[in-house]
Motif scaffolding. Structure first.
Motif, short mmCIF file in Angstrom:
data_model
loop_
_atom_site.label_atom_id
_atom_site.label_comp_id
_atom_site.label_asym_id
_atom_site.label_seq_id
_atom_site.Cartn_x
_atom_site.Cartn_y
_atom_site.Cartn_z
N GLU A 46 0.81 -1.22 0.00
CA GLU A 46 0.00 0.00 0.00
C GLU A 46 0.84 1.28 0.00
O GLU A 46 0.31 2.37 -0.13
N VAL A 47 2.15 1.16 0.13
CA VAL A 47 3.04 2.32 0.12
C VAL A 47 3.13 2.87 -1.30
O VAL A 47 3.20 2.11 -2.27
N ILE A 48 3.13 4.20 -1.43
CA ILE A 48 3.33 4.84 -2.73
C ILE A 48 4.67 5.57 -2.68
O ILE A 48 4.90 6.41 -1.81
N ARG A 49 5.55 5.22 -3.60
CA ARG A 49 6.87 5.86 -3.72
C ARG A 49 6.87 6.77 -4.94
O ARG A 49 5.99 6.70 -5.77
N ASP A 69 3.76 -1.82 -9.55
CA ASP A 69 3.05 -1.07 -10.57
C ASP A 69 3.59 0.34 -10.59
O ASP A 69 3.99 0.88 -9.55
N VAL A 70 3.60 0.95 -11.78
CA VAL A 70 4.06 2.32 -11.93
C VAL A 70 2.99 3.10 -12.67
O VAL A 70 2.63 2.75 -13.79
N LEU A 71 2.47 4.13 -12.01
CA LEU A 71 1.58 5.07 -12.67
C LEU A 71 2.46 6.12 -13.33
O LEU A 71 3.28 6.75 -12.66
N VAL A 72 2.32 6.28 -14.64
CA VAL A 72 3.05 7.31 -15.37
C VAL A 72 2.04 8.31 -15.92
O VAL A 72 0.96 7.93 -16.37
#
Length: 135
Positions: A46-49, A69-72
């Motif tokens: 649940e951590v967002i880096r 997963d990577v949100l771009v």
């Protein structure tokens, strides 16, 4: 306009001894000279880096173990890319907002950077990013 990000597939060599993935800089596999490398591990799912964009630095992200997963977001389009193979990488050009999350328990996310760390070139406020990218 060209996309500001893309998936890269590295060459993989394997036999009964295991697998070897090769990623060379200076435009061979990585589209820049590598000036910095760091990795993220031990992050809960649940951590967002990340949660920033860069004015000068380009990145290549590789999950050398596990997945994430990577949100771009290039200011116009958003896409989620799953990094789940050690031979797969994500190239991020300058001025791309990035958020890495959904880390598997064994995730090791390697980050290769085109520049040395400079706090002043980071944009950590999303609204400021949108303002700058839309010029």
């Amino acid at each position: 306009m060209d996309k500001k990000y893309r998936v890269i597939e590295f060459k993989e060599y394997g036999d009964e001894r295991g697998n070897l993935v090769v990623a060379e800089g200076d435009g061979i596999d990585i589209p820049f000279s590598i000036k910095r490398a760091f990795y993220i591990y031990g992050s809960d799912s649940e951590v967002i880096r990340g949660m920033h964009a860069n004015r000068l630095t380009k990145f290549v992200l590789i999950n050398v173990a596990g997945s994430s997963d990577v949100l771009v977001d290039d200011g116009t389009h958003k896409e989620i890319i799953k990094l789940d193979k050690p031979r797969m990488a994500l190239f991020l050009d300058t001025m791309v907002w990035k958020e890495m999350y959904n880390f598997s328990p064994d995730s090791v996310l390697m980050c290769l950077a085109s520049e040395h760390y400079m706090e002043s070139e980071y944009i950590r406020d999303y609204d400021e990013f949108l303002k700058e990218v839309k010029g």
